[in-house]
Design a protein around this motif. Structure first.
Motif, PDB file in Angstrom:
ATOM      1  N   PRO A 146      50.412 -37.244   7.212  1.00  0.00           N
ATOM      2  CA  PRO A 146      49.765 -37.348   8.518  1.00  0.00           C
ATOM      3  C   PRO A 146      50.501 -36.664   9.676  1.00  0.00           C
ATOM      4  O   PRO A 146      50.085 -36.820  10.811  1.00  0.00           O
ATOM      5  N   GLU A 147      51.599 -35.953   9.398  1.00  0.00           N
ATOM      6  CA  GLU A 147      52.227 -35.173  10.469  1.00  0.00           C
ATOM      7  C   GLU A 147      51.254 -34.062  10.894  1.00  0.00           C
ATOM      8  O   GLU A 147      50.501 -33.535  10.073  1.00  0.00           O
ATOM      9  N   PRO A 148      51.277 -33.662  12.154  1.00  0.00           N
ATOM     10  CA  PRO A 148      50.280 -32.707  12.655  1.00  0.00           C
ATOM     11  C   PRO A 148      50.650 -31.246  12.458  1.00  0.00           C
ATOM     12  O   PRO A 148      49.880 -30.355  12.843  1.00  0.00           O
ATOM     13  N   ALA A 149      51.803 -30.959  11.854  1.00  0.00           N
ATOM     14  CA  ALA A 149      52.353 -29.595  11.862  1.00  0.00           C
ATOM     15  C   ALA A 149      51.404 -28.550  11.287  1.00  0.00           C
ATOM     16  O   ALA A 149      51.288 -27.438  11.827  1.00  0.00           O
ATOM     17  N   ILE A 150      50.737 -28.863  10.187  1.00  0.00           N
ATOM     18  CA  ILE A 150      49.866 -27.873   9.545  1.00  0.00           C
ATOM     19  C   ILE A 150      48.707 -27.507  10.466  1.00  0.00           C
ATOM     20  O   ILE A 150      48.402 -26.324  10.671  1.00  0.00           O
ATOM     21  N   PHE A 151      48.053 -28.496  11.057  1.00  0.00           N
ATOM     22  CA  PHE A 151      46.932 -28.211  11.950  1.00  0.00           C
ATOM     23  C   PHE A 151      47.384 -27.479  13.210  1.00  0.00           C
ATOM     24  O   PHE A 151      46.693 -26.574  13.699  1.00  0.00           O
ATOM     25  N   LEU A 152      48.541 -27.854  13.737  1.00  0.00           N
ATOM     26  CA  LEU A 152      49.054 -27.173  14.928  1.00  0.00           C
ATOM     27  C   LEU A 152      49.376 -25.710  14.637  1.00  0.00           C
ATOM     28  O   LEU A 152      49.165 -24.838  15.484  1.00  0.00           O
ATOM     29  N   GLU A 153      49.876 -25.443  13.435  1.00  0.00           N
ATOM     30  CA  GLU A 153      50.182 -24.059  13.074  1.00  0.00           C
ATOM     31  C   GLU A 153      48.898 -23.236  12.931  1.00  0.00           C
ATOM     32  O   GLU A 153      48.857 -22.059  13.312  1.00  0.00           O
ATOM     33  N   VAL A 154      47.839 -23.852  12.399  1.00  0.00           N
ATOM     34  CA  VAL A 154      46.560 -23.133  12.316  1.00  0.00           C
ATOM     35  C   VAL A 154      46.083 -22.751  13.712  1.00  0.00           C
ATOM     36  O   VAL A 154      45.685 -21.600  13.962  1.00  0.00           O
ATOM     37  N   SER A 155      46.105 -23.713  14.635  1.00  0.00           N
ATOM     38  CA  SER A 155      45.635 -23.416  15.993  1.00  0.00           C
ATOM     39  C   SER A 155      46.496 -22.340  16.651  1.00  0.00           C
ATOM     40  O   SER A 155      45.981 -21.463  17.354  1.00  0.00           O
ATOM     41  N   LYS A 156      47.799 -22.387  16.381  1.00  0.00           N
ATOM     42  CA  LYS A 156      48.705 -21.373  16.934  1.00  0.00           C
ATOM     43  C   LYS A 156      48.344 -19.978  16.413  1.00  0.00           C
ATOM     44  O   LYS A 156      48.279 -19.011  17.175  1.00  0.00           O
ATOM     45  N   ARG A 157      48.106 -19.866  15.109  1.00  0.00           N
ATOM     46  CA  ARG A 157      47.783 -18.565  14.519  1.00  0.00           C
ATOM     47  C   ARG A 157      46.434 -18.040  14.992  1.00  0.00           C
ATOM     48  O   ARG A 157      46.188 -16.822  14.969  1.00  0.00           O
ATOM     49  N   MET A 158      45.546 -18.949  15.394  1.00  0.00           N
ATOM     50  CA  MET A 158      44.252 -18.521  15.930  1.00  0.00           C
ATOM     51  C   MET A 158      44.294 -18.336  17.446  1.00  0.00           C
ATOM     52  O   MET A 158      43.272 -18.036  18.067  1.00  0.00           O
ATOM     53  N   ASN A 159      45.488 -18.548  18.024  1.00  0.00           N
ATOM     54  CA  ASN A 159      45.672 -18.412  19.475  1.00  0.00           C
ATOM     55  C   ASN A 159      44.692 -19.310  20.238  1.00  0.00           C
ATOM     56  O   ASN A 159      44.030 -18.895  21.188  1.00  0.00           O
ATOM     57  N   THR A 160      44.627 -20.563  19.787  1.00  0.00           N
ATOM     58  CA  THR A 160      43.687 -21.534  20.340  1.00  0.00           C
ATOM     59  C   THR A 160      44.426 -22.838  20.626  1.00  0.00           C
ATOM     60  O   THR A 160      45.210 -23.304  19.800  1.00  0.00           O
ATOM     61  N   ARG A 161      44.159 -23.442  21.763  1.00  0.00           N
ATOM     62  CA  ARG A 161      44.790 -24.710  22.104  1.00  0.00           C
ATOM     63  C   ARG A 161      44.284 -25.814  21.179  1.00  0.00           C
ATOM     64  O   ARG A 161      43.127 -25.800  20.753  1.00  0.00           O
ATOM     65  N   ALA A 162      45.159 -26.786  20.917  1.00  0.00           N
ATOM     66  CA  ALA A 162      44.794 -27.891  20.032  1.00  0.00           C
ATOM     67  C   ALA A 162      43.541 -28.609  20.508  1.00  0.00           C
ATOM     68  O   ALA A 162      42.650 -28.944  19.711  1.00  0.00           O
ATOM     69  N   GLU A 163      43.445 -28.835  21.815  1.00  0.00           N
ATOM     70  CA  GLU A 163      42.314 -29.600  22.346  1.00  0.00           C
ATOM     71  C   GLU A 163      40.992 -28.847  22.243  1.00  0.00           C
ATOM     72  O   GLU A 163      39.915 -29.435  22.418  1.00  0.00           O
TER      73      GLU A 163
END
Length: 226
Positions: A146-163
């Motif tokens: 349940p750590e958020p790291a994988i999802f945060l990395e996806v958003s980073k690579r898509m140049n998109t904010r988490a929210e």
């Protein structure tokens, strides 16, 4: 839905592909080969969404270096691919849903605890009309759900904010990872009930993507154009 959306992030197993039953069967075979006595439903509950190395440490209940852990997970996942390959199936409606989302201007990403071999296997069989913009796997050194790291990395690579992202997930650890990442979520109820996948950030639940297409879920989104 008034909050802008720029990207959809999909978990893979049980969310894009209907694979969780075959993961359970492959764990049973692997456990038997290892001579272990394990409660399989409990193991699935404790490991679904975690990386391969994390799963092996959980299974054997001891410290284990990465080389040993990944050698073991390679064996387990080979069993899984041999079982699932001949009967491979997407979660109903996934490719159509993802392609319609892309045509609306949404970025498509994948965030999975699966390793690169399982990702390649899934993508080869799915043959999506357009490849996801970003794919992050569980063998890239990031903490599993349940750590958020994988999802945060996806958003980073898509140049998109988490929210500005919505996560699609079938497992409690994944739903919790989305919450910790500050992302909204859609519960895909292939392996769990809506109640098991509930949360303040979960905007809807569906059995599959045919349900979401029928309910015109994509049309309810406020897709950000900038």
């Amino acid at each position: 839905m008034h909050q802008p959306v720029k990207a959809l992030i999909f978990d893979m197993d049980g969310t894009m592909i209907d694979s969780m039953g075959y993961h359970a069967q492959s764990w049973a075979v692997f456990i038997q080969r290892q001579g272990l006595d394990i409660d399989l439903p409990d193991l699935m509950r404790r490991t679904t969404g975690r990386t391969g190395a994390e799963c092996m440490r959980e299974l054997f209940g001891r410290p284990m270096d990465d080389d040993e852990a990944w050698a073991l997970i390679t064996e387990k996942e080979q069993i899984y691919r041999e079982m699932f390959g001949p009967v491979f199936a997407e979660v109903a409606g996934f490719k159509t849903f993802a392609e319609q989302a892309r045509q609306l201007g949404l970025k498509i990403g994948v965030g999975t605890a699966g390793d690169r071999h399982n990702v390649a296997f899934a993508m080869s069989h799915l043959a999506m009309p357009t490849a996801p913009l970003a794919v992050v796997g569980g063998d890239e050194g990031l903490a599993g759900k349940p750590e958020p790291a994988i999802f945060l990395e996806v958003s980073k690579r898509m140049n998109t904010r988490a929210e500005d992202c919505i996560v699609f997930e079938d497992a409690p650890f994944g739903i919790e990872a989305a919450r910790r990442a500050g992302m909204r979520s859609v519960a895909i109820c292939t392996t769990h009930t809506p109640e098991q996948l509930a949360g303040p950030h979960v905007i809807t639940a569906a059995r599959n993507y045919l349900d979401l297409l029928e309910s015109k879920f994509l049309e309810t989104l406020h897709v950000a154009t900038a």
